[in-house]
Motif scaffolding. Sequence first.
Motif, short mmCIF file in Angstrom:
data_model
loop_
_atom_site.label_atom_id
_atom_site.label_comp_id
_atom_site.label_asym_id
_atom_site.label_seq_id
_atom_site.Cartn_x
_atom_site.Cartn_y
_atom_site.Cartn_z
N PRO A 69 4.22 0.66 25.07
CA PRO A 69 4.22 2.24 24.44
C PRO A 69 2.56 2.80 24.09
O PRO A 69 2.30 2.20 24.40
N ASP A 70 3.14 4.13 24.44
CA ASP A 70 1.77 4.75 23.55
C ASP A 70 1.36 4.24 21.85
O ASP A 70 2.38 2.99 21.52
N ARG A 71 0.49 4.46 21.73
CA ARG A 71 0.20 3.87 19.64
C ARG A 71 1.75 4.59 19.02
O ARG A 71 1.77 5.13 18.93
N VAL A 72 2.24 3.58 18.70
CA VAL A 72 2.70 3.55 17.43
C VAL A 72 2.71 4.00 16.15
O VAL A 72 1.48 3.13 15.38
N ASP A 73 3.44 5.35 15.63
CA ASP A 73 2.57 5.52 14.32
C ASP A 73 3.17 4.30 13.22
O ASP A 73 4.45 4.30 12.68
N ALA A 74 3.29 3.24 12.73
CA ALA A 74 3.23 2.15 12.57
C ALA A 74 4.04 1.83 10.82
O ALA A 74 4.42 1.87 10.57
N VAL A 75 3.23 2.90 10.08
CA VAL A 75 3.04 3.19 8.45
C VAL A 75 4.44 4.23 8.02
O VAL A 75 5.35 3.69 8.00
N ARG A 76 4.72 4.99 9.45
CA ARG A 76 6.08 5.94 9.93
C ARG A 76 7.07 5.04 9.73
O ARG A 76 7.95 5.55 10.12
N LEU A 77 6.77 4.67 11.31
CA LEU A 77 7.80 3.27 11.69
C LEU A 77 8.95 2.12 10.59
O LEU A 77 9.19 2.55 9.36
N VAL A 78 7.40 1.79 9.75
CA VAL A 78 7.84 0.76 8.66
C VAL A 78 8.52 2.05 7.52
O VAL A 78 9.43 1.51 6.43
N LYS A 79 8.37 2.88 6.69
CA LYS A 79 8.26 3.36 5.30
C LYS A 79 9.85 3.84 5.91
O LYS A 79 10.46 4.15 5.12
N ALA A 80 10.14 3.98 7.22
CA ALA A 80 10.94 5.09 7.66
C ALA A 80 12.16 3.99 7.56
O ALA A 80 13.96 4.46 7.84
N ASP A 81 12.24 2.91 7.73
CA ASP A 81 13.46 1.66 8.14
C ASP A 81 14.14 1.30 7.16
O ASP A 81 13.62 0.42 5.50
N PRO A 82 15.17 1.43 7.13
CA PRO A 82 16.18 1.07 5.60
C PRO A 82 15.73 -1.01 5.50
O PRO A 82 16.83 -1.10 4.67
N ALA A 83 15.91 -1.30 6.48
CA ALA A 83 16.08 -2.74 6.34
C ALA A 83 14.33 -3.65 5.63
O ALA A 83 14.38 -5.36 5.16
N VAL A 84 13.28 -2.90 5.64
CA VAL A 84 12.61 -2.70 4.54
C VAL A 84 12.31 -2.97 3.16
O VAL A 84 12.70 -1.86 2.87
N SER A 85 11.88 -4.07 2.53
CA SER A 85 12.21 -3.75 0.94
C SER A 85 11.49 -2.46 0.22
O SER A 85 10.51 -2.66 0.87
N ALA A 86 11.37 -2.40 -0.85
CA ALA A 86 11.46 -1.45 -1.51
C ALA A 86 9.75 -1.53 -2.34
O ALA A 86 8.64 -0.86 -1.70
#
Length: 217
Positions: A69-86
């Motif tokens: 895929p094209d380069r992914v906005d990893a920061v936005r991806l993680v911050k929007a993921d409800p499975a990632v802890s606070a």
Amino acid sequence: MRGLTCAGPTGARSAARAAGTATAVLAAAGLFAAGCGTGGTGARDEGPAHAEAVASAPAAASAQPSRTPDRVDAVRLVKADPAVSAEVKRTLKPCVADEYPVDVSYGNLTRGAVDDVVVNVLTCGDAVGVGSYVYREQGGAYVNVFSAEEPPVYAEIDRGDLVVTKQVYDRGDPVSSPSGENVITYRWGPGRFAEEYRTHNDYGQVAGTEPSPVPAG
């Protein structure tokens, strides 16, 4: 441990016990971005071909490699993921200017049509891995299919397998000097990652901690 880098895995770092599969689906729209400040480039697994290579393949070919895929906005991806802890989301902040402590890799882990995305979130000061995640493209969205959030943790792609490294500390060990490491290999099965095997390595103890005397001139 090596120092902070904007993106791109360089080898096994700290690791932790892998958590189970998460199922949160994240919209793919708007998750692509260019530039170090929003994620990182990452190192691509050697197996998958680029989109251009796929497009130029002979029409008679029966099997097509997955597309990077094209380069992914990893920061936005993680911050929007409800499975990632606070806690991990609080850690994910710029270290210098707009440079975030994340490593991003692309590779074919889940045998999908598009390469999967592996994201490692680190600390700014000593680059300790605090969270490792695998995202699979599915129906135009990214699905979190693997999470590990017990630091220190670091995940990598190795010949189509997911390899998670977890450093082991005895009582009194400083962060920079773990006593050993557990290396766990996961392989994609029917809809999830399953542990394939694991190894343990003990680090040798360097004798003496005081500086050597300067030879007499």
